[in-house]
Scaffold this motif. Structure first.
Motif, short mmCIF file in Angstrom:
data_model
loop_
_atom_site.label_atom_id
_atom_site.label_comp_id
_atom_site.label_asym_id
_atom_site.label_seq_id
_atom_site.Cartn_x
_atom_site.Cartn_y
_atom_site.Cartn_z
N LYS A 60 0.87 -1.17 0.00
CA LYS A 60 0.00 0.00 0.00
C LYS A 60 0.91 1.22 0.00
O LYS A 60 1.86 1.29 0.76
CB LYS A 60 -0.90 -0.02 1.24
N VAL A 61 0.63 2.20 -0.88
CA VAL A 61 1.43 3.42 -0.96
C VAL A 61 0.55 4.59 -0.55
O VAL A 61 -0.57 4.75 -1.04
CB VAL A 61 1.96 3.64 -2.40
N GLU A 62 1.07 5.40 0.40
CA GLU A 62 0.36 6.58 0.86
C GLU A 62 1.22 7.80 0.58
O GLU A 62 2.41 7.79 0.85
CB GLU A 62 0.08 6.49 2.35
N LYS A 63 0.61 8.83 0.05
CA LYS A 63 1.32 10.09 -0.17
C LYS A 63 1.44 10.81 1.17
O LYS A 63 0.50 10.84 1.96
CB LYS A 63 0.57 10.98 -1.16
N LYS A 64 2.60 11.40 1.42
CA LYS A 64 2.78 12.17 2.65
C LYS A 64 1.93 13.43 2.56
O LYS A 64 1.73 13.99 1.49
CB LYS A 64 4.25 12.55 2.84
N GLY A 65 1.46 13.86 3.70
CA GLY A 65 0.64 15.05 3.74
C GLY A 65 -0.84 14.74 3.64
O GLY A 65 -1.66 15.54 4.02
N GLU A 66 -1.21 13.58 3.12
CA GLU A 66 -2.61 13.18 3.09
C GLU A 66 -3.01 12.81 4.50
O GLU A 66 -2.20 12.34 5.30
CB GLU A 66 -2.81 11.95 2.19
N GLN A 67 -4.26 13.02 4.81
CA GLN A 67 -4.75 12.60 6.11
C GLN A 67 -4.67 11.08 6.17
O GLN A 67 -5.27 10.40 5.35
CB GLN A 67 -6.20 13.05 6.33
N GLN A 68 -3.93 10.58 7.10
CA GLN A 68 -3.77 9.14 7.21
C GLN A 68 -4.45 8.65 8.47
O GLN A 68 -4.13 9.10 9.57
CB GLN A 68 -2.29 8.77 7.26
N LYS A 69 -5.40 7.76 8.28
CA LYS A 69 -6.06 7.14 9.41
C LYS A 69 -5.29 5.86 9.72
O LYS A 69 -5.12 5.02 8.85
CB LYS A 69 -7.51 6.82 9.08
N VAL A 70 -4.82 5.75 10.93
CA VAL A 70 -4.03 4.59 11.31
C VAL A 70 -4.99 3.45 11.64
O VAL A 70 -5.86 3.58 12.48
CB VAL A 70 -3.15 4.91 12.54
N GLU A 71 -4.81 2.33 10.95
CA GLU A 71 -5.60 1.14 11.22
C GLU A 71 -4.82 0.26 12.19
O GLU A 71 -3.72 -0.20 11.88
CB GLU A 71 -5.86 0.38 9.92
N ILE A 72 -5.37 0.08 13.36
CA ILE A 72 -4.71 -0.73 14.39
C ILE A 72 -5.38 -2.10 14.38
O ILE A 72 -6.57 -2.23 14.63
CB ILE A 72 -4.84 -0.07 15.79
N LYS A 73 -4.58 -3.12 14.09
CA LYS A 73 -5.11 -4.48 14.02
C LYS A 73 -5.07 -5.11 15.42
O LYS A 73 -4.13 -4.89 16.19
CB LYS A 73 -4.29 -5.32 13.05
N ASP A 74 -6.08 -5.95 15.69
CA ASP A 74 -6.16 -6.61 16.99
C ASP A 74 -4.95 -7.50 17.26
O ASP A 74 -4.46 -7.56 18.38
CB ASP A 74 -7.44 -7.45 17.10
N GLU A 75 -4.45 -8.17 16.20
CA GLU A 75 -3.28 -9.04 16.40
C GLU A 75 -2.03 -8.22 16.75
O GLU A 75 -1.17 -8.66 17.51
CB GLU A 75 -3.01 -9.96 15.22
N ASP A 76 -1.94 -6.98 16.23
CA ASP A 76 -0.83 -6.09 16.59
C ASP A 76 -0.93 -5.69 18.05
O ASP A 76 0.07 -5.67 18.78
CB ASP A 76 -0.80 -4.84 15.70
N VAL A 77 -2.15 -5.36 18.49
CA VAL A 77 -2.38 -4.97 19.89
C VAL A 77 -1.99 -6.12 20.81
O VAL A 77 -1.25 -5.93 21.78
CB VAL A 77 -3.85 -4.55 20.12
N LYS A 78 -2.45 -7.31 20.49
CA LYS A 78 -2.15 -8.50 21.31
C LYS A 78 -0.64 -8.75 21.38
O LYS A 78 -0.09 -8.99 22.45
CB LYS A 78 -2.87 -9.72 20.74
N PHE A 79 0.02 -8.65 20.22
CA PHE A 79 1.47 -8.89 20.16
C PHE A 79 2.22 -7.89 21.05
O PHE A 79 3.08 -8.26 21.85
CB PHE A 79 1.97 -8.80 18.72
N VAL A 80 1.87 -6.60 20.93
CA VAL A 80 2.56 -5.56 21.71
C VAL A 80 2.25 -5.73 23.20
O VAL A 80 3.13 -5.55 24.05
CB VAL A 80 2.19 -4.14 21.21
#
Length: 114
Positions: A60-80
């Motif tokens: 996935k490619v995102e341009k800088k400066g665009e409003q970026q909504k951070v998608e937090i995945k449940d598996e990432d939360v569990k891992f951290v």
């Protein structure tokens, strides 16, 4: 641990190779952020030089400066949570602050980065 056939071939040529169990790779350029989900990552070393090779995965490619909504995945939360012992709400806040970067979130929670 079973060594994949490709790794064995590299080792026979004198190249040390190690598979890295990566969840995500983020590459930041001056203009964009490239995010690779579920990549195959190999770390190789030969003659004192190291290289990391990233292949596959969903990009996935995102341009800088665009409003970026951070998608937090449940598996990432569990891992951290498992890595830091911190409660879910703190982990989610750190992941948002780290723009979804797991390693950076762990560093924030361990007080190594603000």
């Amino acid at each position: 641990m079973k060594v994949p056939k490709d790794l064995k071939a590299l080792q026979r040529m004198g190249i040390k190779a190690e598979k890295i169990d990566a969840l995500r790779v983020t590459i930041e350029t001056p203009d964009e952020i490239i995010i690779i989900e579920s990549p195959m990552v190999m770390k190789t070393s030969f003659a004192g030089q190291e290289a990391i090779v990233v292949s596959g995965g969903e990009t996935k490619v995102e341009k800088k400066g665009e409003q970026q909504k951070v998608e937090i995945k449940d598996e990432d939360v569990k891992f951290v949570m498992e890595q830091t012992g911190k409660p879910e709400n703190e982990v989610r806040e750190a992941l948002v602050k780290a723009n979804g970067d797991i390693a950076k979130a762990i560093m924030i929670l361990n007080g190594q980065e603000s």
